[in-house]
Scaffold this motif. Structure first.
Motif, PDB file in Angstrom:
ATOM      1  N   LEU A 132       0.845  -1.205   0.000  1.00 18.08           N
ATOM      2  CA  LEU A 132       0.000   0.000   0.000  1.00 18.08           C
ATOM      3  C   LEU A 132       0.872   1.243   0.000  1.00 18.08           C
ATOM      4  CD1 LEU A 132      -2.832  -0.745   2.593  1.00 18.08           C
ATOM      5  CD2 LEU A 132      -3.131  -0.308   0.158  1.00 18.08           C
ATOM      6  N   GLU A 133       1.898   1.219   0.851  1.00 20.07           N
ATOM      7  CA  GLU A 133       2.779   2.394   0.924  1.00 20.07           C
ATOM      8  C   GLU A 133       3.470   2.663  -0.399  1.00 20.07           C
ATOM      9  OE1 GLU A 133       4.984   3.632   4.232  1.00 20.07           O
ATOM     10  OE2 GLU A 133       4.319   1.945   5.467  1.00 20.07           O
ATOM     11  N   THR A 134       3.975   1.595  -1.042  1.00 19.84           N
ATOM     12  CA  THR A 134       4.672   1.838  -2.312  1.00 19.84           C
ATOM     13  C   THR A 134       3.701   2.343  -3.378  1.00 19.84           C
ATOM     14  OG1 THR A 134       4.376  -0.401  -3.215  1.00 19.84           O
ATOM     15  CG2 THR A 134       6.322  -0.023  -1.862  1.00 19.84           C
ATOM     16  N   LEU A 135       2.410   2.078  -3.212  1.00 22.39           N
ATOM     17  CA  LEU A 135       1.422   2.598  -4.156  1.00 22.39           C
ATOM     18  C   LEU A 135       0.909   3.965  -3.691  1.00 22.39           C
ATOM     19  CD1 LEU A 135      -0.320  -0.823  -4.759  1.00 22.39           C
ATOM     20  CD2 LEU A 135       1.049   0.422  -6.428  1.00 22.39           C
ATOM     21  N   ALA A 136       1.734   4.635  -2.860  1.00 22.13           N
ATOM     22  CA  ALA A 136       1.454   5.994  -2.400  1.00 22.13           C
ATOM     23  C   ALA A 136       0.112   6.109  -1.690  1.00 22.13           C
ATOM     24  CB  ALA A 136       1.545   6.995  -3.562  1.00 22.13           C
ATOM     25  N   THR A 137      -0.247   5.063  -0.973  1.00 20.16           N
ATOM     26  CA  THR A 137      -1.498   5.068  -0.225  1.00 20.16           C
ATOM     27  C   THR A 137      -1.182   4.935   1.256  1.00 20.16           C
ATOM     28  OG1 THR A 137      -2.677   4.087  -2.059  1.00 20.16           O
ATOM     29  CG2 THR A 137      -3.682   3.840   0.106  1.00 20.16           C
ATOM     30  N   ASN A 138      -1.736   5.831   2.059  1.00 20.50           N
ATOM     31  CA  ASN A 138      -1.483   5.783   3.493  1.00 20.50           C
ATOM     32  C   ASN A 138      -2.260   4.616   4.105  1.00 20.50           C
ATOM     33  OD1 ASN A 138      -1.693   6.246   6.321  1.00 20.50           O
ATOM     34  ND2 ASN A 138      -1.075   8.369   5.963  1.00 20.50           N
TER      35      ASN A 138
END
Ligand SMILES: Nc1ncnc2c1ncn2[C@@H]1O[C@H](COP(=O)(O)OP(=O)(O)O)[C@@H](O)[C@H]1O
Ligand SMILES: [Mg+2]
Lengths: 266, 252
Positions: free
Chosen positions: A140-146
């Motif tokens: 999720l983080e690598t997909l720029a999602t918090n």
């Protein structure tokens, strides 16, 4: 291991004590941080309505049957027991009031809280824990999602919305259960019983119960998400996190219940 | 584009990275090789700041990424894609929702449009007709390729591949090699690829770096690596059991 090796033998008990004291402190700190992140992100876009909807169903709709059955039997046994007790000093007319007050102020929210801790709290910790150990949270983080926004916010919101909603059902069904036992089994006069129920019940009693439920909902979601979010060590770690979530959420419900009651009592 | 300086990282009292220096130029395909448990995945995670260094720096386009705030970090991550070693697919979502995740979160594209793009990316990794399958029902190699499709879905400028061909049959592995090559040629993607698969390494690398004992002990073009004078590197490249690399309990 390293700390142990470098600590003089005399100081080891101190170190051990320190570790025991640190654990609840770091837990409390972690929960506060997660709460702060959650609150900051509640109104921030993008809104994941689908996640919110899924959690509302998961917490609210799926818990409803268990909540209703528990409430019905609790109301029933409450009527039975208070009838037996009150009859000794001729106050059996008050059974209706006792059931109504106990359900709305206390048992409705607390039982609902305990059921949701066991059902939804365990599910949240297990799901987030699995996502943690399989690196889905990292993804999720690598997909720029918090991840807090994507995972914790919808669960937190669903908790604070659905706990009071479930409590309303619990209150109603508990009172109904008491009514049923009193009128059908104990032979109370239905009209008199209902009058007694409404006589002493105020809207404030119901509100107090619902305030508690809102708090329980937020606390259960936060604790369960925290445990899942920070789990480590594969499948066994997820299992441990889930157990911890249920135990801690249930304890939080019971302990905070006392303090909320004494505070709302003023 | 990517510059790693003196990177150190320990977990508990176990030093995993012990002063890694590495530079990846824009448009370059860098391959990192090294034994299992040598810290390759840990190194890769530092480049997208899933992990923070204990010491040293990671610079992207000249700026230290440990100083980025959340906003800057998300901007950086939107320009990057990462394939996880275990694929890390979201198991609550179907395959196409996985692949289209970033598009749905960060663009205003309609779901049907996202689905079309997801199908196109899936075809690029040799998969079609599995858009509505759930990840739990896929084989390991298919999961890997869905993860790859997800990493390239937003057409990032920089892609990090953690063992892209592990678990694939040789033909599928070569399709993935060709895909990585064509992404570099068509879109001039900068990439860092971790692999054990020397065939793949020699095919896709502009340069190969070997991670050993927490450091990069050699960097060079595939030719240079083939002709290396380092006994450690040549043992690894040739895949020999005997040599200077000590196989300890941790080596699995
Ligand atoms: N989050 C973590 N916590 C503790 N230890 C870790 C963590 N991530 C990796 N490690 C350890 O770091 C070492 C290197 O791991 P990794 O980078 O995954 O190796 P590989 O080169 O096979 O990709 C391993 O010994 C692993 O146990
Ligand atoms: Mg790895």
């Amino acid at each position: 291991m390293r700390a142990e090796a470098s600590t003089p033998a005399l100081l080891r008990p101190v170190e051990y004590l320190g570790a025991i004291l640190m654990r609840p402190l770091s837990l409390a700190g972690g929960l506060v941080i997660m709460l702060a992140k959650t609150l900051r992100l509640v109104f921030a876009p993008p809104y994941n309505l689908r996640n919110l909807f899924r959690q509302l169903v998961e917490i609210g709709v799926n818990s409803l049957p268990v909540v209703l059955i528990t409430a019905a039997f609790t109301g029933a046994v409450l009527a039975l027991q208070s009838y037996i007790g009150f009859k000794r000093f001729g106050a059996e007319g008050l059974v209706g009031s006792v059931v109504a007050l106990s359900m709305t102020r206390e048992l409705g929210p607390v039982l609902t809280g305990l059921i949701v801790s066991g059902r939804a709290g365990a599910a949240m910790a297990a799901e987030l824990g699995t996502m943690r150990v399989t690196e889905q949270i990292d993804a999720l983080e690598t997909l720029a999602t918090n991840p807090v926004q994507y995972l914790v916010v919808p669960r937190f919101l669903s908790g604070i919305v659905m706990l009071p909603a479930l409590t309303v059902f619990s209150d109603a069904v508990g009172i109904l259960g008491g009514y049923f036992v009193s009128t059908r089994v104990l032979g109370a006069n239905p009209t008199l019983y209902l009058n007694r129920t409404w006589d002493y019940l105020t809207i404030t009693d119901i509100y107090h119960g619902l305030y508690k439920a809102i708090f329980f909902g937020g606390a259960i979601a936060l604790i369960s998400c925290y445990q899942g979010y920070h789990s480590e060590g594969g499948a066994a770690g997820v299992g441990r996190a889930t157990t911890r979530a249920v135990v801690m959420a249930s304890m939080a419900v019971l302990i905070s219940d006392y303090f909320l009651s004494s505070w709302l009592f003023q | 584009m990517i510059r790693i300086e003196g990177l150190t990282k320990s977990f508990g009292d176990k030093a995993v990275l012990d002063g890694v220096d590495l530079e990846v130029k824009r448009g370059e395909s860098m391959v990192v090789i090294g034994g299992s448990g040598s810290g390759k995945s840990v190194l890769l995670k530092h480049i997208i700041r899933l992990l923070r260094p204990d010491g040293g720096r990671v610079l992207i386009d000249g700026s230290d990424i440990s100083g980025l705030d959340e906003h800057g970090l998300n901007d950086l991550r939107r320009r990057m894609g990462m394939l996880f070693q275990g694929a890390a697919l979201f198991d609550s979502m179907s395959v196409w929702e996985n692949v289209g995740f970033a598009l749905r979160q960060h663009t205003s594209l309609k779901p049907r449009e996202v689905r079309r793009i997801a199908s196109e990316k899936l075809r690029m990794v040799g998969l079609s007709g599995i858009e509505d399958v759930m990840p739990a029902d896929l084989s390991g190699g298919m999961r890997k390729r869905v993860g790859l499709a997800r990493a390239i879905a937003t057409e990032p400028e920089c892609i990090l591949y953690d063992e892209p061909t592990t678990g694939l049959d040789p033909i599928m592995a070569d399709i993935i090699n060709d895909l990585i090559l064509s992404l570099r040629e068509r879109l001039s993607v900068t990439s860092v690829t971790i692999t054990h698969d020397m065939t793949s390494a020699f095919k896709i690398a502009d340069r190969i770096a070997m991670l050993y004992s927490g450091r990069i002990i050699e960097v060079g073009t595939p030719e240079e690596i083939r002709k290396t004078s380092s006994p450690v590197v040549s043992q690894f490249v040739a895949g020999r059991a005997e040599g200077p690399i000590r196989v300890e309990g941790g080596y699995a």
